[in-house]
Design a protein around this motif. Sequence first.
Motif, PDB file in Angstrom:
ATOM      1  N   SER A 122       7.993  29.227  -4.044  1.00 10.49           N
ATOM      2  CA  SER A 122       7.039  28.160  -3.720  1.00 10.49           C
ATOM      3  C   SER A 122       7.794  27.014  -3.065  1.00 10.49           C
ATOM      4  O   SER A 122       8.799  26.547  -3.590  1.00 10.49           O
ATOM      5  CB  SER A 122       6.351  27.650  -4.986  1.00 10.49           C
ATOM      6  OG  SER A 122       5.603  28.672  -5.588  1.00 10.49           O
ATOM      7  N   LYS A 123       7.306  26.589  -1.933  1.00 10.50           N
ATOM      8  CA  LYS A 123       7.941  25.491  -1.201  1.00 10.50           C
ATOM      9  C   LYS A 123       7.096  24.233  -1.381  1.00 10.50           C
ATOM     10  O   LYS A 123       5.918  24.210  -1.004  1.00 10.50           O
ATOM     11  CB  LYS A 123       8.055  25.840   0.282  1.00 10.50           C
ATOM     12  CG  LYS A 123       8.712  24.751   1.103  1.00 10.50           C
ATOM     13  CD  LYS A 123       8.738  25.133   2.571  1.00 10.50           C
ATOM     14  CE  LYS A 123       9.316  24.015   3.410  1.00 10.50           C
ATOM     15  NZ  LYS A 123       9.275  24.323   4.856  1.00 10.50           N
ATOM     16  N   ASN A 124       7.718  23.210  -1.962  1.00  8.92           N
ATOM     17  CA  ASN A 124       7.033  21.929  -2.166  1.00  8.92           C
ATOM     18  C   ASN A 124       7.456  20.939  -1.103  1.00  8.92           C
ATOM     19  O   ASN A 124       8.632  20.861  -0.750  1.00  8.92           O
ATOM     20  CB  ASN A 124       7.385  21.347  -3.541  1.00  8.92           C
ATOM     21  CG  ASN A 124       6.832  22.174  -4.686  1.00  8.92           C
ATOM     22  OD1 ASN A 124       5.915  22.976  -4.496  1.00  8.92           O
ATOM     23  ND2 ASN A 124       7.397  21.989  -5.861  1.00  8.92           N
ATOM     24  N   GLU A 125       6.513  20.178  -0.610  1.00  6.48           N
ATOM     25  CA  GLU A 125       6.821  19.092   0.310  1.00  6.48           C
ATOM     26  C   GLU A 125       6.077  17.840  -0.138  1.00  6.48           C
ATOM     27  O   GLU A 125       4.888  17.905  -0.454  1.00  6.48           O
ATOM     28  CB  GLU A 125       6.404  19.428   1.750  1.00  6.48           C
ATOM     29  CG  GLU A 125       7.391  20.304   2.476  1.00  6.48           C
ATOM     30  CD  GLU A 125       7.141  20.322   3.975  1.00  6.48           C
ATOM     31  OE1 GLU A 125       7.510  21.324   4.601  1.00  6.48           O
ATOM     32  OE2 GLU A 125       6.577  19.350   4.492  1.00  6.48           O
ATOM     33  N   THR A 126       6.811  16.751  -0.174  1.00 10.73           N
ATOM     34  CA  THR A 126       6.203  15.473  -0.576  1.00 10.73           C
ATOM     35  C   THR A 126       6.507  14.447   0.495  1.00 10.73           C
ATOM     36  O   THR A 126       7.663  14.126   0.754  1.00 10.73           O
ATOM     37  CB  THR A 126       6.769  15.004  -1.922  1.00 10.73           C
ATOM     38  OG1 THR A 126       6.511  16.002  -2.911  1.00 10.73           O
ATOM     39  CG2 THR A 126       6.123  13.696  -2.346  1.00 10.73           C
ATOM     40  N   HIS A 127       5.483  13.936   1.140  1.00 10.91           N
ATOM     41  CA  HIS A 127       5.617  12.900   2.166  1.00 10.91           C
ATOM     42  C   HIS A 127       5.051  11.608   1.618  1.00 10.91           C
ATOM     43  O   HIS A 127       3.888  11.563   1.216  1.00 10.91           O
ATOM     44  CB  HIS A 127       4.875  13.299   3.444  1.00 10.91           C
ATOM     45  CG  HIS A 127       5.435  14.516   4.114  1.00 10.91           C
ATOM     46  ND1 HIS A 127       6.219  14.453   5.243  1.00 10.91           N
ATOM     47  CD2 HIS A 127       5.332  15.829   3.802  1.00 10.91           C
ATOM     48  CE1 HIS A 127       6.580  15.675   5.599  1.00 10.91           C
ATOM     49  NE2 HIS A 127       6.058  16.527   4.742  1.00 10.91           N
ATOM     50  N   THR A 128       5.884  10.588   1.593  1.00  9.02           N
ATOM     51  CA  THR A 128       5.458   9.302   1.021  1.00  9.02           C
ATOM     52  C   THR A 128       5.638   8.200   2.048  1.00  9.02           C
ATOM     53  O   THR A 128       6.686   8.100   2.685  1.00  9.02           O
ATOM     54  CB  THR A 128       6.282   8.956  -0.227  1.00  9.02           C
ATOM     55  OG1 THR A 128       6.243  10.054  -1.134  1.00  9.02           O
ATOM     56  CG2 THR A 128       5.725   7.717  -0.911  1.00  9.02           C
ATOM     57  N   LEU A 129       4.629   7.390   2.193  1.00  2.87           N
ATOM     58  CA  LEU A 129       4.703   6.226   3.080  1.00  2.87           C
ATOM     59  C   LEU A 129       4.231   5.000   2.298  1.00  2.87           C
ATOM     60  O   LEU A 129       3.177   5.047   1.665  1.00  2.87           O
ATOM     61  CB  LEU A 129       3.819   6.431   4.310  1.00  2.87           C
ATOM     62  CG  LEU A 129       3.782   5.284   5.318  1.00  2.87           C
ATOM     63  CD1 LEU A 129       5.145   5.082   5.954  1.00  2.87           C
ATOM     64  CD2 LEU A 129       2.735   5.546   6.386  1.00  2.87           C
ATOM     65  N   MET A 130       5.043   3.957   2.335  1.00  2.63           N
ATOM     66  CA  MET A 130       4.643   2.706   1.705  1.00  2.63           C
ATOM     67  C   MET A 130       4.757   1.584   2.723  1.00  2.63           C
ATOM     68  O   MET A 130       5.502   1.696   3.702  1.00  2.63           O
ATOM     69  CB  MET A 130       5.534   2.405   0.487  1.00  2.63           C
ATOM     70  CG  MET A 130       5.501   3.488  -0.561  1.00  2.63           C
ATOM     71  SD  MET A 130       6.313   3.017  -2.087  1.00  2.63           S
ATOM     72  CE  MET A 130       5.089   1.916  -2.760  1.00  2.63           C
ATOM     73  N   GLU A 131       4.028   0.527   2.472  1.00  2.00           N
ATOM     74  CA  GLU A 131       4.035  -0.575   3.432  1.00  2.00           C
ATOM     75  C   GLU A 131       3.765  -1.887   2.703  1.00  2.00           C
ATOM     76  O   GLU A 131       2.914  -1.946   1.826  1.00  2.00           O
ATOM     77  CB  GLU A 131       2.957  -0.348   4.497  1.00  2.00           C
ATOM     78  CG  GLU A 131       2.999  -1.351   5.632  1.00  2.00           C
ATOM     79  CD  GLU A 131       1.926  -1.072   6.670  1.00  2.00           C
ATOM     80  OE1 GLU A 131       2.240  -1.125   7.868  1.00  2.00           O
ATOM     81  OE2 GLU A 131       0.782  -0.825   6.269  1.00  2.00           O
ATOM     82  N   ALA A 132       4.521  -2.907   3.087  1.00  2.00           N
ATOM     83  CA  ALA A 132       4.261  -4.263   2.608  1.00  2.00           C
ATOM     84  C   ALA A 132       3.797  -5.084   3.796  1.00  2.00           C
ATOM     85  O   ALA A 132       4.510  -5.198   4.793  1.00  2.00           O
ATOM     86  CB  ALA A 132       5.519  -4.874   1.995  1.00  2.00           C
ATOM     87  N   VAL A 133       2.621  -5.626   3.699  1.00  4.30           N
ATOM     88  CA  VAL A 133       2.041  -6.409   4.775  1.00  4.30           C
ATOM     89  C   VAL A 133       1.841  -7.839   4.272  1.00  4.30           C
ATOM     90  O   VAL A 133       1.201  -8.045   3.245  1.00  4.30           O
ATOM     91  CB  VAL A 133       0.679  -5.815   5.208  1.00  4.30           C
ATOM     92  CG1 VAL A 133       0.085  -6.635   6.330  1.00  4.30           C
ATOM     93  CG2 VAL A 133       0.851  -4.375   5.633  1.00  4.30           C
ATOM     94  N   VAL A 134       2.404  -8.791   5.000  1.00  2.75           N
ATOM     95  CA  VAL A 134       2.368 -10.179   4.545  1.00  2.75           C
ATOM     96  C   VAL A 134       1.386 -10.963   5.398  1.00  2.75           C
ATOM     97  O   VAL A 134       1.525 -11.016   6.626  1.00  2.75           O
ATOM     98  CB  VAL A 134       3.776 -10.812   4.629  1.00  2.75           C
ATOM     99  CG1 VAL A 134       3.741 -12.246   4.129  1.00  2.75           C
ATOM    100  CG2 VAL A 134       4.761  -9.986   3.809  1.00  2.75           C
TER     101      VAL A 134
ATOM    102  N   SER B 172       0.845  -1.199   0.000  1.00  9.36           N
ATOM    103  CA  SER B 172       0.000   0.000   0.000  1.00  9.36           C
ATOM    104  C   SER B 172       0.874   1.240   0.000  1.00  9.36           C
ATOM    105  O   SER B 172       2.068   1.174   0.280  1.00  9.36           O
ATOM    106  CB  SER B 172      -0.917   0.008   1.232  1.00  9.36           C
ATOM    107  OG  SER B 172      -0.126   0.038   2.410  1.00  9.36           O
ATOM    108  N   HIS B 173       0.265   2.355  -0.342  1.00  9.19           N
ATOM    109  CA  HIS B 173       1.027   3.592  -0.385  1.00  9.19           C
ATOM    110  C   HIS B 173       0.168   4.753   0.094  1.00  9.19           C
ATOM    111  O   HIS B 173      -1.063   4.706   0.047  1.00  9.19           O
ATOM    112  CB  HIS B 173       1.530   3.878  -1.807  1.00  9.19           C
ATOM    113  CG  HIS B 173       0.420   4.156  -2.784  1.00  9.19           C
ATOM    114  ND1 HIS B 173      -0.244   3.151  -3.453  1.00  9.19           N
ATOM    115  CD2 HIS B 173      -0.146   5.315  -3.187  1.00  9.19           C
ATOM    116  CE1 HIS B 173      -1.160   3.675  -4.241  1.00  9.19           C
ATOM    117  NE2 HIS B 173      -1.132   4.988  -4.106  1.00  9.19           N
ATOM    118  N   ASP B 174       0.827   5.795   0.544  1.00  4.94           N
ATOM    119  CA  ASP B 174       0.131   7.016   0.953  1.00  4.94           C
ATOM    120  C   ASP B 174       1.096   8.170   0.695  1.00  4.94           C
ATOM    121  O   ASP B 174       2.174   8.229   1.293  1.00  4.94           O
ATOM    122  CB  ASP B 174      -0.245   6.954   2.442  1.00  4.94           C
ATOM    123  CG  ASP B 174      -1.245   8.041   2.812  1.00  4.94           C
ATOM    124  OD1 ASP B 174      -2.198   7.736   3.547  1.00  4.94           O
ATOM    125  OD2 ASP B 174      -1.071   9.191   2.375  1.00  4.94           O
TER     126      ASP B 174
END
Lengths: 200, 290
Positions: free
Chosen positions: B174-186, B146-148
Amino acid sequence: MAALDGKHDMSALRWPTLFLVVPAAITLAVAGANAGLIADRSALSGGQLWRLWTGHWVHFSTTHFWWDVGATLLLAGELERRRPGISLRFAVIAAPLISLGALMVRPEMSAYGGLSGLAMGLATLLSTELVRAGDRDRAIGWLLGGLVMAKLGAELARPGIFVTFVDPAFRAEPAAHVIGAILGLIHGKTVGRRRPMPAG
Amino acid sequence: METTPSRDYAPRIIALALIAVLLITLSTGCMLPSRTQHRSSSVVEFLYPGGEQPFVDPTTPTLRLPLRVGIAFVPSAQRDFRHTAEALPGTQRQELLRQVSAQFASLPFVASIEEIPDIYLRTGGSFENLDQVRSLLGVDVIALISHDQMQGRVENEWSFAYWTIVGAYIVPASKNETHTLMEAVVYDIESRSLLFRAPGASVIKDHTTLVRSAPELQEDSEEGFAQASTDLTTNLADQLERFKVRLKEEPEAVVIQHRPGYTGGGSIGSGFVIILATLAGWRRWTGSTT
């Protein structure tokens, strides 16, 4: 288990080291060596018969290697001090029989590896030698034999009771220990028996 | 003699203009709208869709080795696309699938790895959907990815220069911010048990001009996913090692069964060797001879 003359005879470890320990160490160290040497059922069916012997050099972790090598050196070293050449002769004869036997007894097992089957055979072989020697050695011989029997009994009742591999792909297989122990006993009682010196 | 009214009011007009400029400068940050984008998919929403659905009670997982592993991306639950840009780019998806597959392929107790097509999983499909996948593809264990990702843009006080038009091209306000969270769940599908999880995260911050803001955000999005994917695969390798150790140290947590075709190993065991060494040492100490 001192040498016959009470001295430490390191030369007794020469042949076991050269033919069992060193090849096993090289196999462990070289990446991918296991695949070409393990006693794999399909490869044996394809004619790669060397695997009947080389499969005993294959180990699945460093702890697996060190414990098997430790036992082999202790047992083979003492045997070589008493009867030079006996452990090598036994290994050459018993190795393919142990590999074949384990694969036949466990048809669902696709491959087998490890020195412990041979080590168990060396244990029972040494046990017969000690019992035959008499005096204090006889008691140690019986003790060693009892230890082997107890270990085999526990392993057959509950496989993996003494050993579990960190990698769950591998499963502890006691069949090879049983076969090795039986072969060691037979070798000690028959083939390994000293021939009486001719009179005169 | 005629007077020129504009000449008398000129200073006042100039002063008012300056005040207006000053007010615009001070309030620029409030006038130019900030921009946010959000892309996400959630394992929880996929497995437990709707608040009323009761939690599944997992049982002790039974792993039949060698395992057949499936890898899939969790479908996104978002239906409002007004502030939602494209999900994980196709090339990055393939690269991440390849990396995760490689992690599992390195394990000797994994027999096969199946990349599950997106169309096999439906939004909110839950465990019933996983059962269907298991029946269709024969996988025992599934790794759900999954990703967010949240992206935001905020203008600072220098953004007043954007009103000059030229400033929009050359002033990086202009100030850009990118926050990325990914997860692998088994998960073990049959027992509904969570076996382990591995996260991956990244944060990217930079400054850009108004004109370059949108393309920069797109680049940051791709870079954010790339960095988070790398972090995820690193953590996944670590979690797989911990899982192998856990299988050995906690046999009651997971039941291991071997399918036909396993590799058997003979190992003498530490106890036997120690006893042998003890016997040898005792015999030498007592000075036995033959």
